[in-house]
Design an enzyme around this catalytic site. Sequence first.
Site, PDB file in Angstrom:
ATOM      1  CE  LYS A  25      -6.805  -1.337   2.621  1.00 17.75           C
ATOM      2  NZ  LYS A  25      -5.437  -1.803   2.962  1.00 17.75           N
ATOM      3  CE  LYS A  64      -5.214   1.914   2.492  1.00 13.30           C
ATOM      4  NZ  LYS A  64      -4.101   1.171   3.145  1.00 13.30           N
ATOM      5  CG  ASP A  73      -1.987  -1.087   1.161  1.00 16.43           C
ATOM      6  OD1 ASP A  73      -1.784  -2.092   0.429  1.00 16.43           O
ATOM      7  OD2 ASP A  73      -3.018  -0.947   1.842  1.00 16.43           O
TER       8      ASP A  73
END
Lengths: 323, 782
Positions: free
Chosen positions: A259, A223, A160
């Site tokens: 996400k 995300k 991430d």
Amino acid sequence: MATTKAAPHGNERNPGVVLQTDWFEQVAVNTQAAERRAATLTTRRTVKKEWQAAWLVNAIRCIDLTTLSGDDTPHRVERLCAKARQPLAPHILEGLGLERLHTGAVCVYPTMVPAAVRALKGTSIPVASVATGFPAGLMPLPLRLAEIRYAVDEGAEEIDIVITRAHVLNGDWQALYDEVAQMREACGAAHLKAILATGDLKTLRNVYKASMVAMQAGADFIKTSTGKEGVNATLPVSLVMVRALRDYRDRTGFRIGFKPAGGMRSAKDAIAWQILMKEELGNAWLQPDLFRLGASSMLGDIERQLEHHLTGRYAASSRHALA
Amino acid sequence: MPTVTEILETMDYGPAPEATAEVDKWLRAHGPFGHFIDGAFVPGSEYFAVYNPASGTELAQVAQGSDTDVQAAVAAARAALPGWSALPGHDRARWLYAIARGIQKRERFFAVLETLDNGKTIRETRDIDVPLVARHFYHHAGWAEMLAEEFPGHRPVGVCGQIIPWNFPLLMLAWKIAPALAAGNTVVLKPAEYTPLTALAFAEMLAEIGLPKGVVNIVTGDGATGAALVAADVDKIAFTGSTEVGRIIRRATAGTGKKLTLELGGKSPFIVCADADLDAAVEGVVDAIWFNQGQICCAGSRILVQESVETAFTAKLKARLAKLRVGDPLDKSTDMGAIVDPVQLARIRDLVAQGEAEGATLHQAQCALPQTGSFFAPGFFTNVAPANIVAQEEIFGPVATLTTFRTPDEAVELANNTRYGLAGSVWSENINLALDLASQVKAGVLWINCTNVFDAGAGFGGYRESGFGREGGREGMLAYLSDPAVAVRQETAPIPPDTAPHPDAPAIATGIDRTAKLYIGGAQKRPDSGYSYAVVAGGHTLGLAGLGNRKDIRNAVEAAHAAKGWGKATGHNRAQVLYFLAENLAQREAEFARRLAEAGVPDAAEEVAVSIRRAFYYAAQADKFDGAVHSTKTANVTLAMPEPFGVMGIASPADAPLLGFLSLVLPAIAMGNRVVAVPSQNMPLAATDLYQVFETSDLPGGVVNIVTGARDELAKTLAQHDDVVALWYSGPSARMVEEESAGNLKSTWIVANRNWLGSEGQGRGFLLRATQIKNIWVPYGE
């Protein structure tokens, strides 16, 4: 890299495309309209009884069970992993008629990756690691890339990353594109989730543009947040991001994951975001390969709701295992 | 019931029905429902069944109101009027507050009952209708409180007959009853025959809170009951429904002096510009025509998309259409419920079939519809020629038309190519473009980047054949108030035009012949008839005036339409012209006074002096009579803008030949209208003498057009003219004027003859009637 229309099969990874600013520079995002749509998603749809239980179970399958605190220790991470392997008490699992269930992933800091990998050995639960100077990302690029390699070397299967917000705020799309593309390269086989830190980007137009650049540069997921910004995942921001990835799919054929992360604590939130995915995209985006919920306390609330579903009695968290 | 494992495969929503047990119990506990008259339910003589359109099952038996029932209700309202209207505003505010609270305390009861009765989804009744109902009563509790301060000198209208439609049964009840009660009126309301149940539950709630008896009376029944109410001894009729019935009511009330407001049909444009957020606009369509099964008078039923984004927009729209869920309206995951009645369903089917037969392509949701009940799959048409029936007629169902435009000008042209003018929405991220389009679309409500947004604080109502009058906000209160009283003066009888030669005509006696022609498009025109008539006073012929006819009116209306620039000029520009007019009239003050005196006009000198002052007054108002920003939603500028009607007709009183004429013409043109005016039939020369004053005052040609002749005959032509938007008439033939105006449902004002020299000869009341309010909703936020 593909240039324009590729013809991917199944869930082929997004290879990215060359930077194409005309895909987003003139984008129109009307804030109030986005807010209206977001606000009515959950008043137009609901799930009750067995369906609600199933949707909550599905949410668990999509949770990136997360700990990202300064006081994280290997033991703390092991405890989290234990919960990821067994997110529901056995009697609840049995009551729901399920044989096994685990979360989508476990998400930790890079130095915690080895502990997580050890604790999840023998399961199919991937370890996700934040990287690139999380949460602010204001480190020299070589160090950020090295951090990715470190986490991958330690066994992280998902990275991430955080983007440089300044590139978005200044409209320096080439710089943003280059940065994410290099990060993607550093990830190798590991999947890259690009954290846009939408709370810092402020406008929905910025969110759309940053989403599109990240996907063009080869992100596997986009995300919303690190969980550390003033405002984290919200439905209007999520709406704009899923519309961006829908547009990207329409242009390239590649399916990108989404996400939301940060600020989602309740079972109700878990349902709300799933409604968003189903309505704006479809059932494929309710699977963990294309949808993750970055959350920690949400799981506890889901577990309580599921117990209530089975027993009709309101549950107490002290009777469920801690994460 | 499927297992969790099975549901994980499908990820379906599953059923989520709202419980109806409490409402069922209420329905079962009632025998046939009677009328609510004078604070109590009274049995009817005949009953009809009310059905749940989603299932076709009978919900209740409801009384069919007879003439006698209506008269009893009107008598009760009449009896309650003195007491209710005499209450201090604060006391009425307390009652309205109690009603608002009563609604909130039973919000779910009303929502479920409405869904059962109407077929609309529980989401809409729960989240939209019922909260708006409560909001409306709260808002109007406030107007009751402030009435004396905010509307000084105004009086309640009296007993109001109110007829409401079936598409928003309880909400339309609130829109009608709340302002009426706030203003001190009493009410007889007839709900639609398909959907009377929430009105009856509302009546029970009124009894429960103890509202003084007779203040609100509810009589159920069909169109015959409505007709009886229109014919009854009421002081006002407020009607929401079809344009067809609106016309019938207009004719039925003509000349009765009953105040009338009509909220009628629409075919509202939904303009999507190339720079719009297309996803937002697609959701807008969902909120426009796929809301309430498309049974909305203000639905954006004509989607106009800029050519360059048509493909992208249509693709998104089709994808969104495929996501709509049609079915059980009680299910919390349903987007579209049932059409109100099989009769309406058949009408929708017929129109849609006809649209296809005429060449349009239907794109319809491929959703499974329930086996029973009245359901129709939503959709939209492409390849719609403007002449196609579905482009012209209000379908009143969940089907829009989609056509393209190339330029903003073309969008406006298409948007305004309709008899209606209720609402419109504009989608563009460019504020310049959005406001430009909003200002040009002829409709009472314009939504920018949103649609079907309502609030009690803003007026709602249409232009053109969508009716007149507003509901909501300050402008809505005016529909339930009478102007301050004016002492009516008996008008001097108009002298029938005499076209025969008059040997005593003084034309040559004054030196050079003065020929008063008509004044059309800024030029003097001979009357089409080729006749002139003698202007006679005190047995003397003062001169000759042209005998105007239908064709002169036609030409004058055309000239007025051509003078478009006047409406776009700034208030300051118009003020300058009016000041200049006063200046030029003042230069010739003595001459005008002398001419009026010769004509036997009493107070001739004062009449000219007041005329000059009046021009100053309206010059002053030209840039000051402006609108408001209503307090509605957060982050929303709701602009209430008074707009000129466009081309107005004016028929002047026989008395006060100069001042009576100017008292009507000046406010109309000050607001930007162009007028076709018929001056005093007896002394038209006072107006024809103004030609040179107009010309020297830089009044653009076509702004004021003057046709002399037989007033009522010319007024009739004006009333019948479909391109005249409003008509002011001073004279005895109110009935004729109002009847004849039903064709295009023009706004009419029967102007009582009065002391034109006094303060009642001017004021804001004139300006209010020279304009119509357009509410533009401008949400903001980045």
